[in-house]
Design an enzyme around this catalytic site. Sequence first.
Site, short mmCIF file in Angstrom:
data_model
loop_
_atom_site.label_atom_id
_atom_site.label_comp_id
_atom_site.label_asym_id
_atom_site.label_seq_id
_atom_site.Cartn_x
_atom_site.Cartn_y
_atom_site.Cartn_z
N LYS A 9 0.87 -1.19 0.00
CA LYS A 9 0.00 0.00 0.00
C LYS A 9 0.90 1.23 0.00
CE LYS A 9 -3.32 2.97 0.67
NZ LYS A 9 -4.32 3.26 -0.37
N CYS A 66 -2.46 9.74 -6.56
CA CYS A 66 -3.55 9.45 -5.64
C CYS A 66 -4.60 10.55 -5.78
CB CYS A 66 -3.08 9.39 -4.19
SG CYS A 66 -4.48 9.07 -3.08
#
Length: 309
Positions: A45, A128
């Site tokens: 992650k 992101c």
Amino acid sequence: VDLSSKIQNTQFKNLFLNASGIHCQSKKELEELMNDHYSGGLVTKSATPNSRFGNPLPRYHSLPAGSINSMGLPNEGFQFYLDYVTHSNIQKPTILSIAGMSKEEDLELLHQIQDSKYQGLTELNLSCPNVIGKPQMAYDFASSNQMLKEIFAFFKKPLGIKLPPYFDLVHFDKIAKILNQYPLSHVNTINSIGNGMWVDVEKESVVLKPKGGFGGIGGAIALPTALANVRALRQRLNASINIIGTGGVTSGKDAFAHVLCGANMVSIGTQLYEEGLGAFQRINNELIEIMKAKGYHSLDDFRGKLKEQ
Ligand SMILES: C=Cc1c(C(=O)O)[nH]c(=O)[nH]c1=O
């Protein structure tokens, strides 16, 4: 049939990876993924300097043909992931994903990786879409170029970049021109399609709490955009820059299409989340069947050989 792949000098026993964020946040998820027989590598992650809870819930919603998420970068913190990829019983190559909240944070994390004993791959997430108030850096060409210049002044280990999808051929030209100036190990394309919206007609409401319901779109509906980005970047990037194709892979057929467009490796995100680790075995087997039926023995037999009409 041989599905082995490589990114720069790192060998993978097959082309499948988890998409960063999926089944790779907690120790338990990482251990299961590390021991999974059918995924060739492990991506963590995206890590921030400190651990984060992320955005308020609900922040993930399944769609008829995909997903929408606004997780907000929940993660255990950089040191946790650096420790995991340098200390745990490594069974397969790793890609350490990082996503600082600013250029300074990205540079600081990269200095720590450079100075550590980590010998695996690193991936800088410039895409992101869900951190409130933070733009997707890779849509700002000048800032991305400046960032890469500062990074490669000191970072000497293998480094890839996670890109958002682009939707204009001129933008493919611009980002490729920038990336070709740097010794990147790879480009990972695409991240989720930023700031989509889903509506629950019954409740007359958005389905996600953060950001008024705007979130990144993934899964089957993202496949055409993912294939376009893999193809366009393969046509423009130096051969030395490998491509990890991410987005919309739900079957062996989709994985085949990504490789045909030029992908060296293929990540599975939404489908992995919805189906679990079994998705790797199923998609692996489906791809092998397709290759057998077509008489291909290795991925190089057809990689990047998409025909035009
Ligand atoms: C790292 C944050 C990301 C997130 C997130 O944590 O919200 N979701 C995505 O679809 N892509 C990301 O890059």
